[in-house]
Design a protein around this motif. Structure first.
Motif, PDB file in Angstrom:
ATOM      1  N   LEU A 129      46.552  17.715 -15.293  1.00 29.40           N
ATOM      2  CA  LEU A 129      46.113  18.004 -16.653  1.00 29.40           C
ATOM      3  C   LEU A 129      44.611  17.783 -16.813  1.00 29.40           C
ATOM      4  O   LEU A 129      44.067  16.797 -16.323  1.00 29.40           O
ATOM      5  CB  LEU A 129      46.867  17.081 -17.628  1.00 29.40           C
ATOM      6  N   VAL A 130      43.969  18.718 -17.510  1.00 36.84           N
ATOM      7  CA  VAL A 130      42.584  18.571 -17.947  1.00 36.84           C
ATOM      8  C   VAL A 130      42.572  18.788 -19.457  1.00 36.84           C
ATOM      9  O   VAL A 130      43.117  19.779 -19.947  1.00 36.84           O
ATOM     10  CB  VAL A 130      41.641  19.586 -17.271  1.00 36.84           C
ATOM     11  N   VAL A 131      41.971  17.860 -20.197  1.00 36.41           N
ATOM     12  CA  VAL A 131      41.841  17.967 -21.648  1.00 36.41           C
ATOM     13  C   VAL A 131      40.356  17.967 -21.966  1.00 36.41           C
ATOM     14  O   VAL A 131      39.611  17.107 -21.487  1.00 36.41           O
ATOM     15  CB  VAL A 131      42.518  16.778 -22.370  1.00 36.41           C
ATOM     16  N   GLY A 132      39.916  18.916 -22.781  1.00 40.80           N
ATOM     17  CA  GLY A 132      38.523  18.963 -23.203  1.00 40.80           C
ATOM     18  C   GLY A 132      38.412  18.866 -24.704  1.00 40.80           C
ATOM     19  O   GLY A 132      39.302  19.336 -25.427  1.00 40.80           O
ATOM     20  N   THR A 133      37.334  18.254 -25.172  1.00 40.44           N
ATOM     21  CA  THR A 133      37.073  18.187 -26.613  1.00 40.44           C
ATOM     22  C   THR A 133      35.604  18.478 -26.887  1.00 40.44           C
ATOM     23  O   THR A 133      34.727  18.156 -26.090  1.00 40.44           O
ATOM     24  CB  THR A 133      37.407  16.806 -27.216  1.00 40.44           C
ATOM     25  N   HIS A 134      35.356  19.087 -28.028  1.00 40.36           N
ATOM     26  CA  HIS A 134      34.021  19.284 -28.603  1.00 40.36           C
ATOM     27  C   HIS A 134      34.063  18.677 -29.992  1.00 40.36           C
ATOM     28  O   HIS A 134      35.112  18.667 -30.626  1.00 40.36           O
ATOM     29  CB  HIS A 134      33.716  20.769 -28.775  1.00 40.36           C
ATOM     30  N   SER A 135      32.954  18.215 -30.476  1.00 44.47           N
ATOM     31  CA  SER A 135      32.910  17.657 -31.816  1.00 44.47           C
ATOM     32  C   SER A 135      31.500  17.771 -32.359  1.00 44.47           C
ATOM     33  O   SER A 135      30.551  17.921 -31.598  1.00 44.47           O
ATOM     34  CB  SER A 135      33.341  16.189 -31.776  1.00 44.47           C
ATOM     35  N   THR A 136      31.379  17.663 -33.662  1.00 43.61           N
ATOM     36  CA  THR A 136      30.047  17.654 -34.269  1.00 43.61           C
ATOM     37  C   THR A 136      29.647  16.254 -34.693  1.00 43.61           C
ATOM     38  O   THR A 136      28.574  16.064 -35.236  1.00 43.61           O
ATOM     39  CB  THR A 136      29.992  18.589 -35.496  1.00 43.61           C
ATOM     40  N   ILE A 137      30.523  15.292 -34.478  1.00 41.89           N
ATOM     41  CA  ILE A 137      30.219  13.909 -34.837  1.00 41.89           C
ATOM     42  C   ILE A 137      29.204  13.364 -33.843  1.00 41.89           C
ATOM     43  O   ILE A 137      29.378  13.488 -32.631  1.00 41.89           O
ATOM     44  CB  ILE A 137      31.486  13.030 -34.798  1.00 41.89           C
ATOM     45  N   ASN A 138      28.145  12.764 -34.342  1.00 43.83           N
ATOM     46  CA  ASN A 138      27.160  12.165 -33.445  1.00 43.83           C
ATOM     47  C   ASN A 138      27.704  10.875 -32.866  1.00 43.83           C
ATOM     48  O   ASN A 138      28.805  10.459 -33.170  1.00 43.83           O
ATOM     49  CB  ASN A 138      25.840  11.947 -34.181  1.00 43.83           C
ATOM     50  N   SER A 139      26.957  10.239 -32.040  1.00 42.94           N
ATOM     51  CA  SER A 139      27.408   9.076 -31.262  1.00 42.94           C
ATOM     52  C   SER A 139      27.914   7.937 -32.128  1.00 42.94           C
ATOM     53  O   SER A 139      27.251   6.928 -32.308  1.00 42.94           O
ATOM     54  CB  SER A 139      26.276   8.596 -30.366  1.00 42.94           C
ATOM     55  N   ASP A 140      29.102   8.078 -32.645  1.00 42.03           N
ATOM     56  CA  ASP A 140      29.764   7.058 -33.435  1.00 42.03           C
ATOM     57  C   ASP A 140      30.779   6.367 -32.530  1.00 42.03           C
ATOM     58  O   ASP A 140      31.768   6.971 -32.110  1.00 42.03           O
ATOM     59  CB  ASP A 140      30.450   7.709 -34.636  1.00 42.03           C
ATOM     60  N   THR A 141      30.554   5.108 -32.225  1.00 40.72           N
ATOM     61  CA  THR A 141      31.381   4.373 -31.268  1.00 40.72           C
ATOM     62  C   THR A 141      32.834   4.301 -31.705  1.00 40.72           C
ATOM     63  O   THR A 141      33.747   4.479 -30.894  1.00 40.72           O
ATOM     64  CB  THR A 141      30.822   2.953 -31.068  1.00 40.72           C
TER      65      THR A 141
END
Length: 163
Positions: A129-141
């Protein structure tokens, strides 16, 4: 260190990382004309600034899942894949306790490339399995922690090969 490696590559081959990848990597994965910003001396930043689609990110994860093979072509050695995805540095974190070469190592299984603002490639070889994500949230821990936890605890288990 990654950006220094870009300069080593440039001075050894007389090609920027982008030019090198356009010949030796991207065509084998079907990645076409990605945007890669330059760093010092117009040499691509080896640690950041490569803009890929989510599909292209997953292709990189798939290359690692397949031990460096893309179709019949071995792009990366299986020895490199094993070393890059093995513990090189302990992070002293229970959430992600190890780091290989550009891959974070969760406690139970797999490895993850984690980028700026919620970009992630999670590879689970045992589950194929490979899971990818994109987001517009900046570096929020907190956000990143929740996102990685969701991938690892809720998405990956759907693909359990034990059943």
């Amino acid at each position: 260190a990654c950006h220094l490696n870009s300069h080593v590559l440039y001075y050894a081959t007389e090609m920027t990382p982008s030019e090198f990848a356009e010949i030796n990597l991207f065509p084998y994965l079907g990645i076409e004309n990605p945007q890669w910003f330059n760093g010092y001396n117009n040499i691509n930043d080896g640690s950041a600034s490569l803009t890929l689609t989510l599909r292209d990110m997953v292709k990189l994860g798939q290359l690692y899942l397949q031990n460096g093979y893309s179709g019949d072509n071995q792009i990366l050695s299986s020895e490199w894949i094993a070393e890059a995805t093995s513990m090189q540095v302990s992070t002293n974190s229970s959430e992600i306790p190890g780091y290989g070469y550009l891959w974070w190592l969760p406690p139970e299984e797999g490895f993850m490339a984690i980028g700026y603002g919620g970009q992630c490639i999670a590879v689970y070889p045992e589950r194929e399995l490979v899971v990818g994500t994109h987001s517009t949230i900046n570096s929020d821990t907190i956000y990143m922690s929740q996102l990685l936890g969701y991938i690892h605890n809720h998405i990956a288990p759907i693909f359990d090969n034990d059943e």
